[in-house]
Write a protein that holds these residues in place. Structure first.
Motif, PDB file in Angstrom:
ATOM      1  N   ASP A  47       0.881  -1.167   0.000  1.00 10.66           N
ATOM      2  CA  ASP A  47       0.000   0.000   0.000  1.00 10.66           C
ATOM      3  C   ASP A  47       0.919   1.216   0.000  1.00 10.66           C
ATOM      4  OD1 ASP A  47      -2.408  -1.432   0.126  1.00 10.66           O
ATOM      5  OD2 ASP A  47      -2.354  -1.507   2.310  1.00 10.66           O
ATOM      6  N   ILE A  48       0.648   2.168  -0.857  1.00  5.74           N
ATOM      7  CA  ILE A  48       1.487   3.352  -0.990  1.00  5.74           C
ATOM      8  C   ILE A  48       0.704   4.553  -0.480  1.00  5.74           C
ATOM      9  CG2 ILE A  48       2.784   4.815  -2.593  1.00  5.74           C
ATOM     10  CD1 ILE A  48       2.755   2.302  -4.528  1.00  5.74           C
ATOM     11  N   MET A  49       1.198   5.163   0.593  1.00  5.24           N
ATOM     12  CA  MET A  49       0.555   6.350   1.161  1.00  5.24           C
ATOM     13  C   MET A  49       1.229   7.576   0.562  1.00  5.24           C
ATOM     14  SD  MET A  49      -1.301   7.743   4.201  1.00  5.24           S
ATOM     15  CE  MET A  49      -1.878   6.159   4.605  1.00  5.24           C
ATOM     16  N   VAL A  50       0.410   8.450   0.000  1.00  7.53           N
ATOM     17  CA  VAL A  50       0.944   9.683  -0.566  1.00  7.53           C
ATOM     18  C   VAL A  50       0.428  10.878   0.215  1.00  7.53           C
ATOM     19  CG1 VAL A  50       1.229   8.739  -2.890  1.00  7.53           C
ATOM     20  CG2 VAL A  50      -0.893   9.896  -2.306  1.00  7.53           C
ATOM     21  N   GLY A  51       1.257  11.900   0.267  1.00  8.55           N
ATOM     22  CA  GLY A  51       0.875  13.190   0.819  1.00  8.55           C
ATOM     23  C   GLY A  51       0.927  14.194  -0.312  1.00  8.55           C
ATOM     24  N   ILE A  58       4.084  15.265  -2.655  1.00 10.87           N
ATOM     25  CA  ILE A  58       5.275  15.869  -2.043  1.00 10.87           C
ATOM     26  C   ILE A  58       5.902  14.955  -0.998  1.00 10.87           C
ATOM     27  CG2 ILE A  58       4.518  18.234  -2.481  1.00 10.87           C
ATOM     28  CD1 ILE A  58       3.876  18.299   0.637  1.00 10.87           C
ATOM     29  N   ALA A  59       5.187  13.870  -0.648  1.00  9.23           N
ATOM     30  CA  ALA A  59       5.676  12.936   0.359  1.00  9.23           C
ATOM     31  C   ALA A  59       5.059  11.567   0.084  1.00  9.23           C
ATOM     32  CB  ALA A  59       5.294  13.410   1.763  1.00  9.23           C
ATOM     33  N   CYS A  60       5.782  10.524   0.464  1.00  6.52           N
ATOM     34  CA  CYS A  60       5.257   9.179   0.268  1.00  6.52           C
ATOM     35  C   CYS A  60       5.922   8.210   1.235  1.00  6.52           C
ATOM     36  CB  CYS A  60       5.488   8.707  -1.165  1.00  6.52           C
ATOM     37  SG  CYS A  60       7.236   8.454  -1.574  1.00  6.52           S
ATOM     38  N   LEU A  61       5.282   7.084   1.392  1.00  6.70           N
ATOM     39  CA  LEU A  61       5.864   5.952   2.094  1.00  6.70           C
ATOM     40  C   LEU A  61       5.143   4.707   1.612  1.00  6.70           C
ATOM     41  CD1 LEU A  61       3.668   4.969   4.432  1.00  6.70           C
ATOM     42  CD2 LEU A  61       4.647   6.873   5.687  1.00  6.70           C
ATOM     43  N   GLN A  72       5.517  -3.192   7.660  1.00  6.12           N
ATOM     44  CA  GLN A  72       6.760  -2.433   7.582  1.00  6.12           C
ATOM     45  C   GLN A  72       6.532  -1.123   6.839  1.00  6.12           C
ATOM     46  OE1 GLN A  72       9.911  -4.244   5.284  1.00  6.12           O
ATOM     47  NE2 GLN A  72      11.383  -2.646   5.819  1.00  6.12           N
ATOM     48  N   LEU A  73       6.917  -0.030   7.480  1.00  5.27           N
ATOM     49  CA  LEU A  73       6.951   1.275   6.828  1.00  5.27           C
ATOM     50  C   LEU A  73       8.301   1.337   6.117  1.00  5.27           C
ATOM     51  CD1 LEU A  73       6.108   4.694   8.473  1.00  5.27           C
ATOM     52  CD2 LEU A  73       8.086   4.401   7.004  1.00  5.27           C
ATOM     53  N   ARG A  74       8.286   1.595   4.816  1.00  8.14           N
ATOM     54  CA  ARG A  74       9.548   1.653   4.072  1.00  8.14           C
ATOM     55  C   ARG A  74       9.491   2.767   3.041  1.00  8.14           C
ATOM     56  NH1 ARG A  74      10.355  -0.864  -0.774  1.00  8.14           N
ATOM     57  NH2 ARG A  74       8.457  -1.520  -1.819  1.00  8.14           N
ATOM     58  N   ILE A  87       5.322  17.706   7.513  1.00 10.86           N
ATOM     59  CA  ILE A  87       4.747  16.846   6.477  1.00 10.86           C
ATOM     60  C   ILE A  87       4.989  15.367   6.795  1.00 10.86           C
ATOM     61  CG2 ILE A  87       4.760  16.273   4.012  1.00 10.86           C
ATOM     62  CD1 ILE A  87       3.690  19.150   4.737  1.00 10.86           C
ATOM     63  N   GLY A  88       6.228  15.026   7.125  1.00 13.70           N
ATOM     64  CA  GLY A  88       6.558  13.640   7.450  1.00 13.70           C
ATOM     65  C   GLY A  88       5.771  13.140   8.645  1.00 13.70           C
ATOM     66  N   ARG A  89       5.633  13.981   9.643  1.00  9.36           N
ATOM     67  CA  ARG A  89       4.877  13.620  10.848  1.00  9.36           C
ATOM     68  C   ARG A  89       3.418  13.319  10.494  1.00  9.36           C
ATOM     69  NH1 ARG A  89       6.356  13.895  15.848  1.00  9.36           N
ATOM     70  NH2 ARG A  89       8.281  14.937  15.278  1.00  9.36           N
ATOM     71  N   GLN A  90       2.816  14.157   9.653  1.00  6.47           N
ATOM     72  CA  GLN A  90       1.431  13.926   9.230  1.00  6.47           C
ATOM     73  C   GLN A  90       1.304  12.625   8.442  1.00  6.47           C
ATOM     74  OE1 GLN A  90      -0.762  17.409   7.503  1.00  6.47           O
ATOM     75  NE2 GLN A  90       1.176  18.456   7.904  1.00  6.47           N
ATOM     76  N   LEU A  91       2.268  12.372   7.562  1.00  9.30           N
ATOM     77  CA  LEU A  91       2.220  11.178   6.726  1.00  9.30           C
ATOM     78  C   LEU A  91       2.363   9.912   7.564  1.00  9.30           C
ATOM     79  CD1 LEU A  91       1.983  10.388   3.701  1.00  9.30           C
ATOM     80  CD2 LEU A  91       4.476  10.244   3.685  1.00  9.30           C
ATOM     81  N   VAL A  92       3.311   9.896   8.494  1.00 10.08           N
ATOM     82  CA  VAL A  92       3.507   8.719   9.345  1.00 10.08           C
ATOM     83  C   VAL A  92       2.272   8.500  10.220  1.00 10.08           C
ATOM     84  CG1 VAL A  92       4.864   7.728  11.238  1.00 10.08           C
ATOM     85  CG2 VAL A  92       6.026   8.802   9.299  1.00 10.08           C
ATOM     86  N   ALA A  93       1.714   9.561  10.786  1.00 12.12           N
ATOM     87  CA  ALA A  93       0.505   9.423  11.619  1.00 12.12           C
ATOM     88  C   ALA A  93      -0.647   8.852  10.800  1.00 12.12           C
ATOM     89  CB  ALA A  93       0.131  10.775  12.230  1.00 12.12           C
ATOM     90  N   ALA A  94      -0.807   9.308   9.565  1.00 11.71           N
ATOM     91  CA  ALA A  94      -1.864   8.783   8.697  1.00 11.71           C
ATOM     92  C   ALA A  94      -1.615   7.309   8.388  1.00 11.71           C
ATOM     93  CB  ALA A  94      -1.942   9.602   7.405  1.00 11.71           C
ATOM     94  N   ALA A  95      -0.350   6.942   8.157  1.00 13.29           N
ATOM     95  CA  ALA A  95      -0.003   5.541   7.883  1.00 13.29           C
ATOM     96  C   ALA A  95      -0.288   4.667   9.101  1.00 13.29           C
ATOM     97  CB  ALA A  95       1.462   5.436   7.473  1.00 13.29           C
TER      98      ALA A  95
END
Length: 149
Positions: A47-51, A58-61, A72-74, A87-95
């Protein structure tokens, strides 16, 4: 802090090309490497989470299934001009919310040494010793997703 729109895509989505370009620029080019030379088979099952901001990624994981309880978050990346803005904090929290909603209890990741402080500040703990991945120091870190719920 800038607010981003987050959602999950797969490798067939139009945004995948933007995700690939972001990972290439932030995670591989600085190391003298290229995703073009790597096995990307996990991209097609993760699953690919995008911001997104201003209509662009502008951000992904990536979230990779390990077993019934662990994901695994990668391959987390945020464009340089957006780093340090939450941005990273928001993305990780959403993930984390997404993974918990899918029934996972633990998020595991391989953190570059320079990113450990960021992940610690989000409740991740180091598990084990340093090792090298893509030629640079990494540490395995994990977080109990139910403890943060």
């Amino acid at each position: 802090m800038h607010t981003i729109h987050t959602h999950v895509i797969n490798s067939a989505a139009p945004e995948y090309a933007e995700v690939f370009a972001l990972r290439e620029e932030i995670l591989r080019r600085p190391l003298g490497m290229s995703l073009h030379n790597e096995d990307l088979s996990r991209d097609h099952t993760d699953d690919i989470m995008v911001g997104k901001a201003d209509g662009r990624v502008i951000a992904c994981l990536m979230l990779h299934h390990l077993d019934d309880g662990q994901v695994q978050l990668r391959q987390m990346a945020v464009y340089n001009e957006w780093q340090g803005k939450g941005i990273g904090r928001q993305l990780v929290a959403a993930a984390e919310r997404y993974a918990a909603g899918k029934g996972y209890s633990t998020m595991v990741l391989h953190a570059r040494e320079v990113a450990m402080g960021f992940y610690r500040s989000m409740g991740y703990r180091q598990v084990g010793d340093m090792y090298h991945e893509v030629g640079i120091p990494h540490y395995t870190m994990e977080k109990d997703l139910h403890a943060s719920a």
